[in-house]
Enzyme design. Structure first.
Site, PDB file in Angstrom:
ATOM      1  CG  HIS A   1      -1.907  -1.160   1.197  1.00 22.36           C
ATOM      2  ND1 HIS A   1      -2.693  -1.526   0.143  1.00 22.36           N
ATOM      3  CD2 HIS A   1      -2.104  -2.113   2.167  1.00 22.36           C
ATOM      4  CE1 HIS A   1      -3.358  -2.629   0.451  1.00 22.36           C
ATOM      5  NE2 HIS A   1      -3.009  -3.011   1.672  1.00 22.36           N
TER       6      HIS A   1
ATOM      7  CG  ASP B   1      -5.190  -6.225  -0.146  1.00 20.75           C
ATOM      8  OD1 ASP B   1      -5.118  -7.115   0.712  1.00 20.75           O
ATOM      9  OD2 ASP B   1      -5.230  -5.019   0.154  1.00 20.75           O
TER      10      ASP B   1
HETATM   11 ZN   LIG Z   1      -3.340  -6.912   2.718  1.00 17.14          ZN
END
Ligand SMILES: [Zn+2]
Length: 459
Positions: free
Chosen positions: A276, A327
């Protein structure tokens, strides 16, 4: 370069191929024991060649939580108040509370099948669901990891297993919450888990085992220090700066922002993947790019969770490396991750072709090549179509209408921005065709077991 053809070699012939050395036409790949042994370009096809359209190097999916595929679509109803990541996490905790190793195997197998159909040939499984229902430790620390390995084996995808160290519920080593008991362990048990994971992963031909301190909220500074030895020579993955609240909590704890703190307190280098890294100042962005670490971007999930936009344009301009990951697996599609990555920057900067490497360059080709390279580096594998690399190939259908009249880089622009995954025809892993006509060869059985598992979990 021709080499002597041996019994057992497999030959694939492509009209066009995006080789590590650049685009080539009329490409014959000789594959020996799953590895590209020879590449001939400008070759004349032979009558018995297995002929296909356009070969792309397989994409690494550098960040997955496979079990979350089972809750895709379950968290799209508006909550009573501030609907954010933290309410999504509550739904995830409820879902995960009932999952057995068999359920995990069935759900992960479907996620991995969809990854192969969606253009990914290796997955980095950031795996934190370690213990039995209720939180009791299994006798074998790798019981749940074995379910992941079995799912990878069944689907055929390459695996970089990233067992996660999760010890605390917040910055400053806060005690875990009841809903986190299936994840938590101390550093000693974690060392045993890595040892056990190494043993189960050898069942796969080219598996890699890395380490994954979950985040700065779940692992103390002392634990992070102590991991340096265990992680020597392995990929290191960590979630970081995904949420604004996480940044504020980190500042309250340490006086520093998460990426700033990590770069000051850990030897972050090219073995690291910062997943991220959404919320960074310009200084953090520059420093992360210079560190050589890979930014693990998950644009579909980051959009779904309302995380924010990664400063991709500045990061890439500073020479930063990135890859993409699915993810939460709410939707699995390599081309869509890349498209959304670029579109986020266009919307933010009100410009076009933000991530192309310069004037006249193709956005699709540049972001595809960058994500192949960064993804492979983050997962400890060799990326790209080159001699000595695994024959992990995504084949595009040159008869797809969106690809008509296109060549080379323009094929990637058309694939990513116009056709999407509908242009994927075949996918090979180690030279073995797992996907034909866009469908995985074991789709029916894997889907059936997934539906049965979901039935049990929803009952
Ligand atoms: Zn994650």
């Amino acid at each position: 370069m021709a080499t002597l053809h041996r019994t057992g070699d497999r030959v694939l012939f492509f009209d066009r191929a995006m080789l590590a050395s650049g685009w080539a036409r009329d490409v014959r790949l000789t594959i020996r024991s799953g590895i590209i042994a020879a590449i001939e370009t400008g070759a004349a096809p032979r009558p018995d060649d297995d002929r296909h359209g356009c070969a792309l190097p397989g994409m690494a999916n550098l960040h997955s939580h496979a079990f979350q595929r089972g809750m895709a679509g379950l968290a799209e109803r508006r909550g009573p108040s501030d609907d954010s990541f933290w309410t999504w996490r509550e739904v995830m905790y409820r879902f995960v509370g009932r999952m057995t190793p068999e359920d995990l195997h069935a759900i992960a197998a479907l996620a991995y099948l969809e990854m192969l159909e969606g253009g990914f040939t290796r997955v980095g499984e950031f795996h934190y669901l370690h213990h039995d229902i209720g939180g009791a430790a299994f006798g074998d620390p790798a019981e749940m990891s074995s379910a992941i390995v079995a799912a990878a084996q069944e689907s055929g995808i390459a695996l970089t297993l990233l067992p996660v160290l999760y010890s605390h519920s917040g910055f400053g080593a806060q005690p875990p919450q009841a809903a986190q008991l299936r994840f938590v362990m101390d550093s000693d048990r974690y060392a045993r888990l890595i040892e056990a994971a190494d043993k189960v992963a050898v069942a796969l031909p080219d598996a890699v085992v890395g380490i994954a301190p979950h985040s700065l909220r779940a692992v103390s500074a002392e634990q992070l220090d102590a991991l340096a030895e265990l992680g020597a020579g392995r990929p290191v993955h960590i979630h970081i700066a995904e949420q604004v609240k996480e940044v504020a909590d980190c500042v309250a704890w340490s006086g520093q922002r998460p990426v700033e703190w990590l770069l000051d307190h850990a030897a972050v280098d090219k073995r690291w993947c910062l997943v991220h890294a959404t919320h960074m100042t310009p200084d953090e962005t520059e420093r992360l790019a210079k560190s050589g670490a890979v930014a693990g971007l998950c644009p579909i999930t980051e959009a779904n969770l309302g995380d924010g936009l990664f400063p991709a344009e500045a990061f890439v301009a500073a020479g930063g490396r990135f890859g993409v990951g699915s993810d939460s697996n709410v939707l699995i599609d390599a081309s869509e991750e890349l498209r959304l990555l670029e579109y986020g920057q266009r919307l933010l900067h009100r410009g076009r072709n933000m991530l192309a490497g310069g004037e006249g360059r193709s956005t699709g080709a540049d972001i595809y090549a960058a994500a192949v390279d960064g993804g492979a580096a983050a997962l400890g594998a060799a990326g790209g179509l080159r001699i000595g690399a695994a024959a992990d190939i995504v084949g595009l259908d040159l008869g797809h209408p969106s690809l008509a009249g296109k060549a080379d880089d323009a094929l990637l622009d058309a694939y990513i921005f116009a056709a999407g995954r509908s242009a994927i025809d075949d996918v090979w892993r180690r030279g073995e065709r797992l996907v034909s006509g866009g469908r995985h060869r074991d789709r029916a059985g894997i889907v059936r077991r997934y539906i049965a598992a979901l039935g049990r979990l929803a009952a």
